[in-house]
Design a protein around this motif. Structure first.
Motif, PDB file in Angstrom:
ATOM      1  N   ILE A 312       5.273  16.280   9.411  1.00 22.77           N
ATOM      2  CA  ILE A 312       4.141  16.819  10.180  1.00 22.77           C
ATOM      3  C   ILE A 312       3.092  15.718  10.345  1.00 22.77           C
ATOM      4  O   ILE A 312       2.626  15.435  11.450  1.00 22.77           O
ATOM      5  CB  ILE A 312       3.507  18.028   9.455  1.00 22.77           C
ATOM      6  CG1 ILE A 312       4.464  19.204   9.449  1.00 22.77           C
ATOM      7  CG2 ILE A 312       2.191  18.418  10.135  1.00 22.77           C
ATOM      8  CD1 ILE A 312       4.810  19.753  10.811  1.00 22.77           C
ATOM      9  N   ARG A 371       2.878  10.273  32.933  1.00 18.32           N
ATOM     10  CA  ARG A 371       4.028  11.039  32.443  1.00 18.32           C
ATOM     11  C   ARG A 371       5.349  10.340  32.764  1.00 18.32           C
ATOM     12  O   ARG A 371       6.240  10.276  31.916  1.00 18.32           O
ATOM     13  CB  ARG A 371       4.023  12.450  33.042  1.00 18.32           C
ATOM     14  CG  ARG A 371       2.795  13.262  32.629  1.00 18.32           C
ATOM     15  CD  ARG A 371       2.835  14.664  33.190  1.00 18.32           C
ATOM     16  NE  ARG A 371       3.831  15.488  32.514  1.00 18.32           N
ATOM     17  CZ  ARG A 371       4.021  16.773  32.793  1.00 18.32           C
ATOM     18  NH1 ARG A 371       3.311  17.367  33.738  1.00 18.32           N
ATOM     19  NH2 ARG A 371       4.926  17.460  32.136  1.00 18.32           N
ATOM     20  N   ARG A 374       5.665   7.106  30.581  1.00 21.11           N
ATOM     21  CA  ARG A 374       5.945   7.359  29.171  1.00 21.11           C
ATOM     22  C   ARG A 374       7.354   7.923  28.979  1.00 21.11           C
ATOM     23  O   ARG A 374       8.021   7.607  27.991  1.00 21.11           O
ATOM     24  CB  ARG A 374       4.882   8.298  28.591  1.00 21.11           C
ATOM     25  CG  ARG A 374       3.518   7.598  28.476  1.00 21.11           C
ATOM     26  CD  ARG A 374       2.372   8.579  28.310  1.00 21.11           C
ATOM     27  NE  ARG A 374       2.488   9.422  27.131  1.00 21.11           N
ATOM     28  CZ  ARG A 374       2.179   9.051  25.893  1.00 21.11           C
ATOM     29  NH1 ARG A 374       1.761   7.829  25.667  1.00 21.11           N
ATOM     30  NH2 ARG A 374       2.287   9.886  24.887  1.00 21.11           N
ATOM     31  N   LYS A 383       9.990  10.143  21.734  1.00 21.28           N
ATOM     32  CA  LYS A 383       9.517  11.326  22.470  1.00 21.28           C
ATOM     33  C   LYS A 383       9.535  12.561  21.569  1.00 21.28           C
ATOM     34  O   LYS A 383       8.617  13.372  21.599  1.00 21.28           O
ATOM     35  CB  LYS A 383      10.399  11.576  23.696  1.00 21.28           C
ATOM     36  CG  LYS A 383      10.093  10.629  24.836  1.00 21.28           C
ATOM     37  CD  LYS A 383      10.823  11.060  26.104  1.00 21.28           C
ATOM     38  CE  LYS A 383      11.782   9.991  26.506  1.00 21.28           C
ATOM     39  NZ  LYS A 383      12.434  10.258  27.801  1.00 21.28           N
ATOM     40  N   ARG A 384      10.599  12.673  20.764  1.00 24.76           N
ATOM     41  CA  ARG A 384      10.708  13.819  19.868  1.00 24.76           C
ATOM     42  C   ARG A 384       9.507  13.858  18.920  1.00 24.76           C
ATOM     43  O   ARG A 384       8.892  14.889  18.691  1.00 24.76           O
ATOM     44  CB  ARG A 384      12.015  13.693  19.072  1.00 24.76           C
ATOM     45  CG  ARG A 384      12.488  14.941  18.445  1.00 24.76           C
ATOM     46  CD  ARG A 384      14.004  15.032  18.434  1.00 24.76           C
ATOM     47  NE  ARG A 384      14.665  13.806  17.999  1.00 24.76           N
ATOM     48  CZ  ARG A 384      15.683  13.252  18.653  1.00 24.76           C
ATOM     49  NH1 ARG A 384      16.174  13.796  19.743  1.00 24.76           N
ATOM     50  NH2 ARG A 384      16.223  12.139  18.216  1.00 24.76           N
ATOM     51  N   ILE A 386       6.554  12.382  19.284  1.00 28.08           N
ATOM     52  CA  ILE A 386       5.303  12.626  20.010  1.00 28.08           C
ATOM     53  C   ILE A 386       5.171  14.124  20.294  1.00 28.08           C
ATOM     54  O   ILE A 386       4.101  14.718  20.128  1.00 28.08           O
ATOM     55  CB  ILE A 386       5.265  11.812  21.324  1.00 28.08           C
ATOM     56  CG1 ILE A 386       5.112  10.317  21.009  1.00 28.08           C
ATOM     57  CG2 ILE A 386       4.128  12.283  22.228  1.00 28.08           C
ATOM     58  CD1 ILE A 386       5.170   9.418  22.240  1.00 28.08           C
ATOM     59  N   MET A 387       6.269  14.745  20.688  1.00 27.01           N
ATOM     60  CA  MET A 387       6.257  16.188  20.968  1.00 27.01           C
ATOM     61  C   MET A 387       5.935  16.984  19.706  1.00 27.01           C
ATOM     62  O   MET A 387       5.108  17.891  19.725  1.00 27.01           O
ATOM     63  CB  MET A 387       7.617  16.623  21.519  1.00 27.01           C
ATOM     64  CG  MET A 387       7.927  16.126  22.909  1.00 27.01           C
ATOM     65  SD  MET A 387       6.909  16.908  24.176  1.00 27.01           S
ATOM     66  CE  MET A 387       7.602  18.567  24.176  1.00 27.01           C
ATOM     67  N   LEU A 388       6.595  16.616  18.604  1.00 28.69           N
ATOM     68  CA  LEU A 388       6.385  17.314  17.335  1.00 28.69           C
ATOM     69  C   LEU A 388       4.924  17.190  16.908  1.00 28.69           C
ATOM     70  O   LEU A 388       4.279  18.173  16.508  1.00 28.69           O
ATOM     71  CB  LEU A 388       7.316  16.701  16.282  1.00 28.69           C
ATOM     72  CG  LEU A 388       7.451  17.377  14.929  1.00 28.69           C
ATOM     73  CD1 LEU A 388       7.880  18.828  15.084  1.00 28.69           C
ATOM     74  CD2 LEU A 388       8.479  16.616  14.083  1.00 28.69           C
ATOM     75  N   THR A 390       2.277  16.401  18.794  1.00 31.08           N
ATOM     76  CA  THR A 390       1.369  17.057  19.742  1.00 31.08           C
ATOM     77  C   THR A 390       1.352  18.556  19.481  1.00 31.08           C
ATOM     78  O   THR A 390       0.301  19.201  19.509  1.00 31.08           O
ATOM     79  CB  THR A 390       1.817  16.766  21.190  1.00 31.08           C
ATOM     80  OG1 THR A 390       1.915  15.356  21.364  1.00 31.08           O
ATOM     81  CG2 THR A 390       0.825  17.322  22.199  1.00 31.08           C
ATOM     82  N   TYR A 391       2.541  19.096  19.210  1.00 34.34           N
ATOM     83  CA  TYR A 391       2.637  20.530  18.917  1.00 34.34           C
ATOM     84  C   TYR A 391       1.853  20.867  17.645  1.00 34.34           C
ATOM     85  O   TYR A 391       1.058  21.808  17.622  1.00 34.34           O
ATOM     86  CB  TYR A 391       4.109  20.912  18.740  1.00 34.34           C
ATOM     87  CG  TYR A 391       4.344  22.379  18.498  1.00 34.34           C
ATOM     88  CD1 TYR A 391       4.279  23.286  19.548  1.00 34.34           C
ATOM     89  CD2 TYR A 391       4.630  22.852  17.224  1.00 34.34           C
ATOM     90  CE1 TYR A 391       4.487  24.638  19.331  1.00 34.34           C
ATOM     91  CE2 TYR A 391       4.848  24.200  16.994  1.00 34.34           C
ATOM     92  CZ  TYR A 391       4.771  25.094  18.055  1.00 34.34           C
ATOM     93  OH  TYR A 391       4.988  26.425  17.838  1.00 34.34           O
ATOM     94  N   TYR A 397      -1.953  25.917  16.411  1.00 33.01           N
ATOM     95  CA  TYR A 397      -0.966  25.504  15.406  1.00 33.01           C
ATOM     96  C   TYR A 397      -1.519  24.504  14.402  1.00 33.01           C
ATOM     97  O   TYR A 397      -0.888  24.178  13.406  1.00 33.01           O
ATOM     98  CB  TYR A 397       0.277  24.924  16.091  1.00 33.01           C
ATOM     99  CG  TYR A 397       0.978  25.942  16.931  1.00 33.01           C
ATOM    100  CD1 TYR A 397       1.731  26.947  16.340  1.00 33.01           C
ATOM    101  CD2 TYR A 397       0.845  25.935  18.314  1.00 33.01           C
ATOM    102  CE1 TYR A 397       2.348  27.912  17.108  1.00 33.01           C
ATOM    103  CE2 TYR A 397       1.456  26.897  19.092  1.00 33.01           C
ATOM    104  CZ  TYR A 397       2.210  27.890  18.482  1.00 33.01           C
ATOM    105  OH  TYR A 397       2.815  28.840  19.241  1.00 33.01           O
ATOM    106  N   GLN A 400      -1.840  25.879  10.882  1.00 34.37           N
ATOM    107  CA  GLN A 400      -0.527  26.242  10.333  1.00 34.37           C
ATOM    108  C   GLN A 400       0.300  25.012   9.952  1.00 34.37           C
ATOM    109  O   GLN A 400       1.012  25.035   8.949  1.00 34.37           O
ATOM    110  CB  GLN A 400       0.218  27.061  11.387  1.00 34.37           C
ATOM    111  CG  GLN A 400       1.502  27.665  10.893  1.00 34.37           C
ATOM    112  CD  GLN A 400       2.250  28.361  12.035  1.00 34.37           C
ATOM    113  OE1 GLN A 400       1.676  28.641  13.089  1.00 34.37           O
ATOM    114  NE2 GLN A 400       3.530  28.626  11.809  1.00 34.37           N
ATOM    115  N   TYR A 401       0.178  23.956  10.732  1.00 33.68           N
ATOM    116  CA  TYR A 401       1.019  22.777  10.466  1.00 33.68           C
ATOM    117  C   TYR A 401       0.225  21.586   9.926  1.00 33.68           C
ATOM    118  O   TYR A 401       0.407  21.175   8.782  1.00 33.68           O
ATOM    119  CB  TYR A 401       1.794  22.370  11.727  1.00 33.68           C
ATOM    120  CG  TYR A 401       2.838  23.386  12.094  1.00 33.68           C
ATOM    121  CD1 TYR A 401       3.953  23.578  11.288  1.00 33.68           C
ATOM    122  CD2 TYR A 401       2.689  24.175  13.225  1.00 33.68           C
ATOM    123  CE1 TYR A 401       4.912  24.528  11.602  1.00 33.68           C
ATOM    124  CE2 TYR A 401       3.645  25.126  13.553  1.00 33.68           C
ATOM    125  CZ  TYR A 401       4.752  25.299  12.737  1.00 33.68           C
ATOM    126  OH  TYR A 401       5.699  26.236  13.049  1.00 33.68           O
TER     127      TYR A 401
END
Lengths: 516, 96
Positions: A312, A371, A374, A383-384, A386-388, A390-391, A397, A400-401
């Protein structure tokens, strides 16, 4: 026949250079020749310094002229390609930074140059140091010198393989969650992640700023001591670097660490594969017998949450750090005309369909440029993450995270503080297994779990090293991890040095390296 | 933890990424698995625990406010994909 120069530890090479028995140019040429012969097969170097020979020759000239020379004068060093260099490209093994030239040298590079070390080139890594196998590099994987069909570990795979294959006696890497120790363990070399703040991060391309730390890789603990004392120390340009004097690590090695209490977590040994367990247990026995040390089983009750916490925090920090790659200031930029044409087509389609909402939500040309740039510039793992990240940081969230992970981080650090009340060091395996096959781990989560034993030290900020402690039946190296309290690098290096003086694992060389 | 395609698309916009349809589907599955794994943190009671952002406690670091060297313009622009020698060039942001 005397031992070839490439097989000697850096400390011995330094003595030969100082006595005038070997010239810096002669030494550089030997390593450059080996790189020439082996690099295509191993993928270790992304860039070889065309000036290395010339720079080495100048050191020889200065030595002959009796000029004062730096402490590493003439010693070849390899740099992980996320360390900025003004005279060579810095790519982070990413398409995003292909051809990028930093306007400045990283502090560690500046210190190496001041010490008159000779930079051989830039080594391969997982893209932006995100990976545990060195397979995410845009320029192709690094191969393990002990078995070219296997991974070298990551993300400093090139740095570790360079030393293991005799392509460089010294390497600098970076460690955010195990990126020095893991490849050191899987390639059979020594690698040290110093205390957070011990080494300036200025000029290290940022991945996760509260975890990143630069450190040495070499064949021996003594060589790591030599390199660490050269690059460590406060730097006003990195306000997280600590203004504490740097001990003369190498000189301190002669003090044997007597009657240490060595802690180990029994479950960590039990979870490891049979050959790893066996090698680590034998190493612990040797330390107990030779040093009059005491083995103490300890508990680290939050250690099993370390990977979840790390995955995280590190992606969250990464998503923020990597926001700078925008295709505007430097690095890759998508084809602007193609991007604008695509946007125009989409707008026309939406207009024809009378989709007002879609029109309103359509990216502006600038956002679309970011976009597209990148998405084309970053690889899948980056990318994975960055997505994780950002989420985990996004509205709804965050608590929670991200916030949750920061709280668990405190619990993990507390485990370390409590443990170091009872013991002087914590010993255990670096990884559960020896090097796995290229392409073997396709599932991201499975790959993240490779970092099980290494992320704790980054979360707690403590120093940790990996030292070779044996081989499995297939001839693949096993690493012993030693972790200590904040700023206990001297103790860890002493212990590893002592261990290496009673073992010969580090004196073995991969078949592939002996063939040329 | 179920992640819809729409969730992933929203995050991609926030992250300034443009994902292909196959990428979206693949990522939705992979992220969901990782989130499911990290959800184990919720087993821990952290109600009395303060967050820790940095392992080595840091205090503010001050320095004198003295002018130093800045990056010369030509160096700052040297790596720019598009510039006119004075400024970075971007696609038109006004109009359309």
């Amino acid at each position: 026949m005397s031992t070839p120069l490439w097989q000697l530890p850096a400390a011995q090479l330094l003595a030969l250079l100082q006595q005038g028995d070997v010239g810096a140019e002669e030494l550089a040429v030997q390593f450059l020749d080996r790189i020439e012969m082996l690099n295509e097969r191993l993928g270790v170097f992304l860039y070889v310094n065309p000036e290395a020979r010339q720079q080495a020759r100048r050191i020889d000239q200065r030595r002959r002229a009796g000029e004062p020379l730096g402490p590493l004068a003439g010693l070849p060093v390899a740099l992980k390609d996320n360390l900025c260099t003004a005279d060579m490209p810095t790519t982070c093994a990413s398409r995003m930074l292909q051809g990028y030239r930093s306007p400045f040298d990283a502090t560690v590079v500046e210190r190496l140059r001041r010490a008159d070390a000779v930079v051989l080139g830039k080594t391969n890594l997982d893209e932006f140091a995100m990976g545990s196998s060195n397979e995410t590099s845009y320029f192709g994987p690094v191969r393990n010198p002990w078995d070219a069909e296997r991974i070298p570990g990551g993300s400093s795979g090139g740095a570790a393989a360079a030393v293991a294959a005799g392509l460089a006696p010294l390497s600098l890497g970076s460690d955010t969650g195990g990126s020095i120790r893991l490849p050191a363990g899987l390639c059979g070399v020594v690698g040290l992640k110093p205390t957070y703040g011990r080494v300036s991060r200025w000029g290290l391309v940022a991945f996760a700023s509260s975890l990143d730390q630069i450190g040495p890789l070499a064949r021996t603990a003594e060589d790591c001591a030599l390199l660490l004392e050269t690059v460590a120390g406060h730097d006003p340009r990195d306000s997280t670097s600590v203004p504490q004097p740097v001990p003369p690590y190498r000189q301190r090695l002669s003090e044997p660490p007597r009657q240490l209490r060595i802690g180990y977590v029994p479950e960590h040994l039990e979870q490891a594969s049979e050959p790893v367990q066996q090698a680590v247990r034998q190493a612990l026995d040797l330390l107990v017998q030779n040093l009059d040390a005491q083995l103490v089983p300890i508990q680290m009750s939050h250690a099993r949450f370390a990977v979840a916490t790390y995955y995280i925090i590190a992606p969250s920090e990464a998503s923020s750090n990597l926001a700078r790659y925008d295709g505007i200031h430097y690095g890759y930029r998508a084809d602007e005309q193609a991007m604008l044409d695509q946007l125009r087509r989409q707008r026309e389609e939406l207009r024809r369909a009378g989709d007002d909402r879609g029109l309103e939500e359509l990216d502006s040309p600038l956002v679309r440029l970011y976009r597209t740039t990148r998405s084309q510039g970053f690889g899948a793992e980056v990318k994975r993450r960055i997505m994780l990240g950002t989420y985990a940081l996004s509205a709804g969230y965050y608590d929670q995270y991200y916030l949750k992970a920061l709280k668990v981080r405190r619990l993990i650090r507390q485990d370390y503080l409590d443990a170091f009340e009872q013991v002087d060091v914590i010993a255990g395996p670096v990884s559960t297994t020896t090097a796995f096959a290229l392409g073997e781990k396709q599932d991201p989560l499975e790959m993240y779990l490779v970092d099980l034993y290494t992320v704790g030290a980054n979360l707690a900020g403590v120093p940790a090293l990996s030292v070779p402690c044996g081989f499995d039946s297939e001839g693949l190296p096993v690493g012993l991890q030693l972790q200590g309290p904040l700023f206990s690098e001297a103790r860890l290096l002493q212990l590893a040095h002592h261990y290496q003086q009673h073992t010969a694992w580090h004196k073995q060389h991969p078949q592939l390296a002996l063939q040329v | 933890m179920a992640l819809t395609r729409q969730d992933v698309e929203k995050v991609a916009l926030l992250a300034r990424l443009q994902l292909e349809p196959e990428e979206l589907d693949q990522l939705a599955g992979q992220l969901a698995r990782v989130l499911e794994y990290v959800d184990q943190l919720s087993q821990l009671d952290t109600s009395d625990v303060a967050p820790l952002a940095h392992a080595v406690e840091l205090t503010n670091v001050f320095r004198e406010d003295e002018p130093g060297q800045t990056l010369p313009r030509e160096q700052a622009l040297a790596n720019a994909p598009r510039s006119d020698g004075r400024f970075y060039l971007v696609p038109a942001v006004l109009g359309e």
